[in-house]
Design a protein around this motif. Structure first.
Motif, PDB file in Angstrom:
ATOM      1  N   GLU A  46       1.932   9.336  -3.547  1.00  9.24           N
ATOM      2  CA  GLU A  46       0.116   9.612  -3.802  1.00  9.24           C
ATOM      3  C   GLU A  46       0.079  10.864  -4.752  1.00  9.24           C
ATOM      4  OE1 GLU A  46       1.918   9.908  -0.859  1.00  9.24           O
ATOM      5  OE2 GLU A  46       1.357   8.179  -0.009  1.00  9.24           O
ATOM      6  N   ASN A  66       0.835  -1.277   0.045  1.00  7.49           N
ATOM      7  CA  ASN A  66       0.100  -0.094   0.077  1.00  7.49           C
ATOM      8  C   ASN A  66       0.781   1.320   0.097  1.00  7.49           C
ATOM      9  OD1 ASN A  66      -2.678   1.213   0.130  1.00  7.49           O
ATOM     10  ND2 ASN A  66      -2.131   1.801   2.225  1.00  7.49           N
ATOM     11  N   PRO A  67       0.868   2.144  -1.068  1.00  4.16           N
ATOM     12  CA  PRO A  67      -0.146   2.017  -2.414  1.00  4.16           C
ATOM     13  C   PRO A  67       0.520   0.825  -3.171  1.00  4.16           C
ATOM     14  CG  PRO A  67       1.011   4.416  -2.025  1.00  4.16           C
ATOM     15  CD  PRO A  67       1.616   3.447  -0.938  1.00  4.16           C
ATOM     16  N   THR A 100      -4.888   3.036  -3.372  1.00 11.62           N
ATOM     17  CA  THR A 100      -4.430   3.196  -1.914  1.00 11.62           C
ATOM     18  C   THR A 100      -5.525   2.880  -1.114  1.00 11.62           C
ATOM     19  OG1 THR A 100      -5.146   5.639  -2.255  1.00 11.62           O
ATOM     20  CG2 THR A 100      -2.795   5.197  -2.610  1.00 11.62           C
ATOM     21  N   GLY A 103      -1.583   5.989  -6.475  1.00 15.65           N
ATOM     22  CA  GLY A 103      -0.551   6.366  -5.964  1.00 15.65           C
ATOM     23  C   GLY A 103       0.497   5.472  -6.710  1.00 15.65           C
ATOM     24  N   ARG A 109       4.832   4.794  -0.356  1.00 17.52           N
ATOM     25  CA  ARG A 109       4.294   5.713   0.409  1.00 17.52           C
ATOM     26  C   ARG A 109       4.864   6.734   0.228  1.00 17.52           C
ATOM     27  NH1 ARG A 109       4.972   6.241   6.606  1.00 17.52           N
ATOM     28  NH2 ARG A 109       3.364   8.050   6.979  1.00 17.52           N
ATOM     29  N   LEU A 112      -0.133   8.666   2.739  1.00 15.78           N
ATOM     30  CA  LEU A 112      -1.134   7.850   3.343  1.00 15.78           C
ATOM     31  C   LEU A 112      -0.611   7.545   4.873  1.00 15.78           C
ATOM     32  CD1 LEU A 112      -1.454   4.852   0.839  1.00 15.78           C
ATOM     33  CD2 LEU A 112      -3.065   6.665   1.442  1.00 15.78           C
TER      34      LEU A 112
END
Ligand SMILES: Cc1ncc(COP(=O)(O)O)c(C=O)c1O
Length: 372
Positions: free
Chosen positions: A193, A155-156, A163, A303, A190, A199
């Motif tokens: 984004e 994540n992303p 995301t 992202g 991260r 995030l």
């Protein structure tokens, strides 16, 4: 050999330096040292003693890294050679033979291969394209068992650019708690984004959380090979024990440059440069794709540095990628690398002119072979 070939990496390694246009790159156009640093900083580097340094990461660097996470200080951080080493060390620290690893798919497939090498049982829960690639958390809930040791996320996300929302993150944490499993999140994107809002990390949401990070993607510094793990202090101390066996330490130059790059003002400058590139390139690539109407389908990423595209042509994705590479010297990543035929991935973090020139080669090829 007791480890599956990591197709996604290996295929890129074989061909990325032999083509005119490499569109498989998943990060941003990398900095040169003299673009990144001031003359005074370069002078500091030239006067650096090339020793080992602090093997779990210099204290100033680990402090800088821990500032990016809530409730953390330098003892929550291990510095590694890239986030790929972080993934390897984390799995070897947290998992044992026979453990189940329930992994978000599609995903950077490194943890899947490591889990197999360790005699663990990797199981996939899916992101749903029909839901803009949101992860199917009902499926995740139905898959975890008392044998699940880790829920592995990205994540992303590589490759979809999805995301997760805060609510989704908290729901994953609840599912992990229900079976006392670790949440391990690859957070190397991260900071990349598209809307500029970094995030939240999973750190601080649960006591059994470990995440990685690094400078290869969102920071456009892959050649430094600088990554890290963040997690509970006692477990980070255990990861250091594994790291003594894998590479001892990241390079001393990378410790120093990494600390400079993560200085708050410099960090903001780097992330802003990359986000601007990403937004501009996405616009250009979308308009290229959209000229083909229904041929290409995609969910714009939120992202990361790539676009994951479905194509409506009667040709296998590896065949498509090989043909474009051989005929037009342009390299795309086949969806087969993710076990998803009829998709391909292209990077959108390179210089715009370079990406568009590569796409022009694809245009020629499509015209020649398919008359479109
Ligand atoms: C999601 C993800 N994690 C980890 C890595 C490894 O990157 P590095 O070791 O350069 O930090 C990659 C590289 O593509 C990636 O996409």
């Amino acid at each position: 050999m007791n480890i599956p070939i990591f197709d996604l990496e290996r295929i890129q390694s074989i061909f990325e330096n032999t083509v005119d246009y490499n569109l498989t790159e998943s990060g941003f156009h990398p900095y040169k040292l003299n673009e990144l640093l001031t003359k005074a900083q370069i002078e500091t580097l030239t006067n650096t003693v090339l020793g080992y340094g602090q093997t779990n990461g210099s204290i100033p660097l680990r402090k800088r890294i821990s500032d990016l996470y809530p409730f953390s200080d330098e003892e929550n951080v291990l510095v590694t050679n890239g986030s790929s080493e972080a993934n390897f060390v984390a799995c070897h620290t947290l998992l044992e033979q026979g453990d189940e690893v329930v992994m978000m798919v599609p995903n950077y497939m490194q943890i899947w291969g490591i889990a197999r090498e360790m005699g663990c049982i990797p199981k996939a829960f899916h992101m749903r394209e029909e839901n803009s690639w949101a992860p199917d958390l009902d499926e995740l809930k139905s898959m975890v068992t008392p044998n699940t040791r880790m829920i592995a996320l990205c994540n992303p996300n590589n490759p979809t650019g999805y995301t997760m929302t805060k609510e989704e993150m908290l729901e994953v944490v609840e599912i992990a708690k229900s079976v006392d499993a670790w949440v391990y999140c690859d957070e190397v994107y991260r900071g990349a984004e598209l809307n500029g809002e970094t995030l939240p990390s999973f750190i601080g949401m649960y006591d059994k959380v470990m995440v990685n990070g690094g400078l290869s993607k969102a920071y456009a510094l892959p050649g430094l090979r600088l990554g890290w793990l963040v997690g509970p202090k006692a477990i980070i101390a255990d990861t250091w024990a594994y790291h003594d066996y894998t590479s001892i330490t990241a390079g001393i130059m990378s410790h120093i440059i990494g600390e400079m790059a993560l200085h708050p003002e410099k960090r903001l400058e780097i992330l802003t440069r990359n986000r601007n590139m990403l937004n501009e390139n996405l616009k250009a690539v979308k308009s290229w794709l959209d000229q083909y109407g229904e041929l290409f389908e995609y969910v714009p990423p939120k992202g990361g540095g790539m676009l994951f595209i479905k194509y409506n042509l009667d040709i296998n994705s590896t065949e498509l990628a090989n043909w474009l590479r051989e005929e037009k010297s342009v390299f795309i990543l086949a969806g087969d690398c993710y076990g998803m035929d009829h998709y391909f991935r292209i990077g959108i973090g390179e210089r715009k002119e370079y990406i568009l020139a590569g796409l022009e080669r694809i245009k020629e090829a499509l015209k020649e072979r398919f008359g479109i």
